[in-house]
Design a protein around this motif. Structure first.
Motif, PDB file in Angstrom:
ATOM      1  N   ASN A 194       0.851  -1.189   0.000  1.00 47.84           N
ATOM      2  CA  ASN A 194       0.000   0.000   0.000  1.00 47.84           C
ATOM      3  C   ASN A 194       0.885   1.236   0.000  1.00 47.84           C
ATOM      4  O   ASN A 194       1.760   1.381   0.861  1.00 47.84           O
ATOM      5  CB  ASN A 194      -0.911   0.005   1.226  1.00 47.84           C
ATOM      6  N   ASP A 195       0.633   2.126  -0.969  1.00 50.71           N
ATOM      7  CA  ASP A 195       1.424   3.350  -1.077  1.00 50.71           C
ATOM      8  C   ASP A 195       1.111   4.316   0.057  1.00 50.71           C
ATOM      9  O   ASP A 195      -0.019   4.358   0.560  1.00 50.71           O
ATOM     10  CB  ASP A 195       1.132   4.072  -2.389  1.00 50.71           C
ATOM     11  N   ALA A 244       2.137  -9.472 -11.492  1.00 53.03           N
ATOM     12  CA  ALA A 244       2.221  -8.241 -10.715  1.00 53.03           C
ATOM     13  C   ALA A 244       1.382  -7.163 -11.372  1.00 53.03           C
ATOM     14  O   ALA A 244       1.161  -7.184 -12.583  1.00 53.03           O
ATOM     15  CB  ALA A 244       3.679  -7.773 -10.627  1.00 53.03           C
ATOM     16  N   GLY A 245       0.933  -6.220 -10.568  1.00 50.62           N
ATOM     17  CA  GLY A 245       0.211  -5.072 -11.088  1.00 50.62           C
ATOM     18  C   GLY A 245      -0.197  -4.145  -9.967  1.00 50.62           C
ATOM     19  O   GLY A 245      -0.151  -4.512  -8.796  1.00 50.62           O
ATOM     20  N   PRO A 246      -0.589  -2.928 -10.346  1.00 46.49           N
ATOM     21  CA  PRO A 246      -0.955  -1.942  -9.331  1.00 46.49           C
ATOM     22  C   PRO A 246      -2.417  -2.055  -8.899  1.00 46.49           C
ATOM     23  O   PRO A 246      -3.281  -2.467  -9.671  1.00 46.49           O
ATOM     24  CB  PRO A 246      -0.732  -0.608 -10.054  1.00 46.49           C
ATOM     25  N   PHE A 247      -2.662  -1.668  -7.653  1.00 52.70           N
ATOM     26  CA  PHE A 247      -4.023  -1.388  -7.207  1.00 52.70           C
ATOM     27  C   PHE A 247      -4.346   0.020  -7.676  1.00 52.70           C
ATOM     28  O   PHE A 247      -3.449   0.855  -7.842  1.00 52.70           O
ATOM     29  CB  PHE A 247      -4.121  -1.453  -5.677  1.00 52.70           C
ATOM     30  N   LEU A 248      -5.626   0.301  -7.890  1.00 53.79           N
ATOM     31  CA  LEU A 248      -6.041   1.607  -8.389  1.00 53.79           C
ATOM     32  C   LEU A 248      -7.036   2.256  -7.425  1.00 53.79           C
ATOM     33  O   LEU A 248      -7.868   1.569  -6.832  1.00 53.79           O
ATOM     34  CB  LEU A 248      -6.694   1.460  -9.769  1.00 53.79           C
ATOM     35  N   ASP A 249      -6.942   3.580  -7.319  1.00 52.68           N
ATOM     36  CA  ASP A 249      -7.914   4.306  -6.507  1.00 52.68           C
ATOM     37  C   ASP A 249      -9.176   4.580  -7.325  1.00 52.68           C
ATOM     38  O   ASP A 249      -9.280   4.156  -8.481  1.00 52.68           O
ATOM     39  CB  ASP A 249      -7.298   5.581  -5.925  1.00 52.68           C
ATOM     40  N   PRO A 307      -2.749   4.596  -9.671  1.00 49.63           N
ATOM     41  CA  PRO A 307      -2.165   3.551  -8.833  1.00 49.63           C
ATOM     42  C   PRO A 307      -1.919   4.030  -7.407  1.00 49.63           C
ATOM     43  O   PRO A 307      -1.487   5.160  -7.193  1.00 49.63           O
ATOM     44  CB  PRO A 307      -0.855   3.208  -9.544  1.00 49.63           C
ATOM     45  N   ASN A 308      -2.223   3.130  -6.466  1.00 50.89           N
ATOM     46  CA  ASN A 308      -2.008   3.462  -5.053  1.00 50.89           C
ATOM     47  C   ASN A 308      -1.493   2.277  -4.245  1.00 50.89           C
ATOM     48  O   ASN A 308      -1.552   2.268  -3.025  1.00 50.89           O
ATOM     49  CB  ASN A 308      -3.291   4.023  -4.440  1.00 50.89           C
ATOM     50  N   GLY A 309      -0.964   1.290  -4.933  1.00 53.93           N
ATOM     51  CA  GLY A 309      -0.424   0.107  -4.276  1.00 53.93           C
ATOM     52  C   GLY A 309      -0.051  -0.927  -5.316  1.00 53.93           C
ATOM     53  O   GLY A 309      -0.202  -0.682  -6.515  1.00 53.93           O
TER      54      GLY A 309
END
Length: 96
Positions: A8-9, A38-43, A48-50
């Motif tokens: 988590n960013d 792999a990949g980013p979480f999105l808000d 991306p935010n994680g």
């Protein structure tokens, strides 16, 4: 054994992520077949935010070393990193 790295960013650190992205991607590619996906979480705005990274590692200390060596981690991007053993239940590409 597979491990999920759930990262988590820190708030307001999008620029750190953007500035470090190419090094992060090169690092993940250097893991070769130990990187499963792999990949980013999105808000809510689609930014991306994680990160979710699934790797093969011999044990938890090896997975922790991979997580700590990630350029995102070294740049101080993450507020938290949860490392959890993980297994494929469905659609494992290695058994397709």
């Amino acid at each position: 054994m597979l491990f999920a790295l759930i990262c988590n960013d820190k708030p307001d650190h999008l620029q750190v992520r953007l500035d470090t992205r190419s090094d992060h991607l090169a690092y993940l590619k250097s893991l070769g077949s130990d990187l499963k996906f792999a990949g980013p979480f999105l808000d809510a705005a689609g930014k991306p935010n994680g990160s979710l990274v699934v790797i093969h590692a011999a044990d938890r200390p090896a997975a922790e070393a991979v997580a700590a060596s990630d350029p995102y981690a070294k740049a101080g991007l993450f507020a938290s990193v949860d490392i959890r053993p993980w297994t494929w239940a469905l659609n494992n590409p290695e058994t397709a």
